[in-house]
Design an enzyme around this catalytic site. Sequence first.
Site, mmCIF file in Angstrom:
data_model
loop_
_atom_site.group_PDB
_atom_site.id
_atom_site.type_symbol
_atom_site.label_atom_id
_atom_site.label_comp_id
_atom_site.label_asym_id
_atom_site.label_seq_id
_atom_site.Cartn_x
_atom_site.Cartn_y
_atom_site.Cartn_z
ATOM 1 N N CYS A 114 15.752 84.483 84.355
ATOM 2 C CA CYS A 114 16.138 85.501 85.338
ATOM 3 C C CYS A 114 16.261 86.817 84.568
ATOM 4 O O CYS A 114 17.078 86.934 83.649
ATOM 5 C CB CYS A 114 17.471 85.078 85.956
ATOM 6 S SG CYS A 114 18.162 86.287 87.073
ATOM 7 N N CYS A 121 22.905 98.953 88.549
ATOM 8 C CA CYS A 121 22.195 99.014 89.833
ATOM 9 C C CYS A 121 22.913 100.004 90.744
ATOM 10 O O CYS A 121 24.140 100.071 90.753
ATOM 11 C CB CYS A 121 22.159 97.634 90.486
ATOM 12 S SG CYS A 121 21.255 97.632 92.051
ATOM 13 N N CYS A 128 28.347 91.642 94.410
ATOM 14 C CA CYS A 128 27.632 91.619 93.133
ATOM 15 C C CYS A 128 28.342 92.479 92.086
ATOM 16 O O CYS A 128 28.645 93.641 92.334
ATOM 17 C CB CYS A 128 26.212 92.134 93.369
ATOM 18 S SG CYS A 128 25.294 92.381 91.852
ATOM 19 N N LEU A 243 18.974 88.642 102.033
ATOM 20 C CA LEU A 243 19.245 88.977 103.439
ATOM 21 C C LEU A 243 20.747 89.026 103.710
ATOM 22 O O LEU A 243 21.286 90.065 104.082
ATOM 23 C CB LEU A 243 18.554 87.943 104.338
ATOM 24 C CG LEU A 243 18.419 88.335 105.787
ATOM 25 C CD1 LEU A 243 17.472 89.501 105.951
ATOM 26 C CD2 LEU A 243 17.938 87.138 106.618
ATOM 27 N N ASN A 318 29.951 82.866 94.419
ATOM 28 C CA ASN A 318 30.694 82.342 93.268
ATOM 29 C C ASN A 318 32.194 82.532 93.477
ATOM 30 O O ASN A 318 32.621 83.483 94.087
ATOM 31 C CB ASN A 318 30.240 83.065 92.008
ATOM 32 C CG ASN A 318 28.790 82.775 91.765
ATOM 33 O OD1 ASN A 318 28.408 81.633 91.605
ATOM 34 N ND2 ASN A 318 27.971 83.812 91.794
HETATM 35 S S1 SF4 Z 1 22.669 92.165 94.417
HETATM 36 FE FE1 SF4 Z 1 22.608 94.293 95.125
HETATM 37 S S2 SF4 Z 1 23.911 95.441 93.682
HETATM 38 FE FE2 SF4 Z 1 23.457 93.442 92.753
HETATM 39 S S3 SF4 Z 1 21.705 93.841 91.412
HETATM 40 FE FE3 SF4 Z 1 20.898 93.077 93.386
HETATM 41 S S4 SF4 Z 1 20.522 94.933 94.597
HETATM 42 FE FE4 SF4 Z 1 21.828 95.542 92.873
#
Ligand code: SF4
Length: 369
Positions: A114, A121, A128, A243, A318
């Site tokens: 991965c 991000c 996340c 999604l 998680n």
């Molecule tokens: S889940 Fe959302 S915040 Fe996390 S890396 Fe992917 S796009 Fe970015």
Amino acid sequence: MVAGIFSIIMSKTNLKSLSKDEMFDFTVSHGLPRYRADQIIHRIYEKYASSIDEITEFSKELRKALEELAFISCIRIVKRLVSSDGTEKFLFSLDDGRLIESVLITDKNRLTLCISSQVGCALGCRFCRTGKLGLTRNLKSHEIVDQVIAVNRILAEPDVITSRAHLAKDKDGVFLPRKITNIVFMGMGEPLMNFDEVVEALWKIVIFTGISRRKITLSTAGILPKLPLLPQQAPEINLAVSLNATTEASRSGIMPVNRKYPLAALIGACEKFPLGPGRRITFEYIMIKGVNDTPGDARRLVKLLRGLRCKINLIPLNHDGPDGLRPSSEKNILEFQEILDLNKMTALIRRSKGGDISAACGQLASPQL
Ligand code: SF4
């Protein structure tokens, strides 16, 4: 050629930044036959050379001359953590000291890496940890591919082979590979927000590492202007869409990107996404208690995806989810899956691996970043 090399004064070329054609141009423009480009490519991508000195097909004199012109960049491993379930997390340092993470998942005869496409991000999905960091910068294509090379290099080390020996055979006696077989763009970053470098990296992975395009999956939160460009410009890889909700309001609540690129438009773009024979879009659905896990959500999901060639991965959040979010109960997850099953949707429950080393879905967020 050697005299030619010594006579040219120029800034050094990073050999990992070159495409196959650029590598040919580079060697030919310096008076070397084309097969020298093949030798460089072989050393970098199959023997994981980290310096020109390791291109042993070249004479000492030729290597010295090449060193005047070029170099091989390498991301540097800072830490390697091994989970109780065999999942491994790698923390890498880039040339500018920024840190990224990659996760290796061992599953029978598959070794899936991965990989990250950005440092941090910008999308800020609530479930996340990477999203909490914000975006520092995009990765260059060679930094994306280098995660594959670096992990393959580690896997080839004798002590690593020994330490992984207990994983070397599954219960049916099938030997595990010692090289990465599958790639998922599900690490740090939204790949389509770094479109050009990611497309270049995809071509490099397919052409240089020999990993089949069928074994590469790019996961996106749905950057709509870029989605139609992917099949036009990239090799034909698998598409996964994060999604996670069935209404505009609930999706915007956990994925701010939905305010810009709404769910309805995302589904429309998926309907138009060209799929080769036997290909399906994977929809990832992180199951979050009280947010998106009711029978009503399951029924809406059926309606949304009906007619699409797809499968659904239900991924329990998680346990240490950020923002006070909690995973759905086992009962809700099973009921949700049953509704999808009854409506003839393919839905699998995917348990994230590597939770004890913060390597599971949505957990990548090096504290040093
Ligand atoms: S889940 Fe959302 S915040 Fe996390 S890396 Fe992917 S796009 Fe970015």
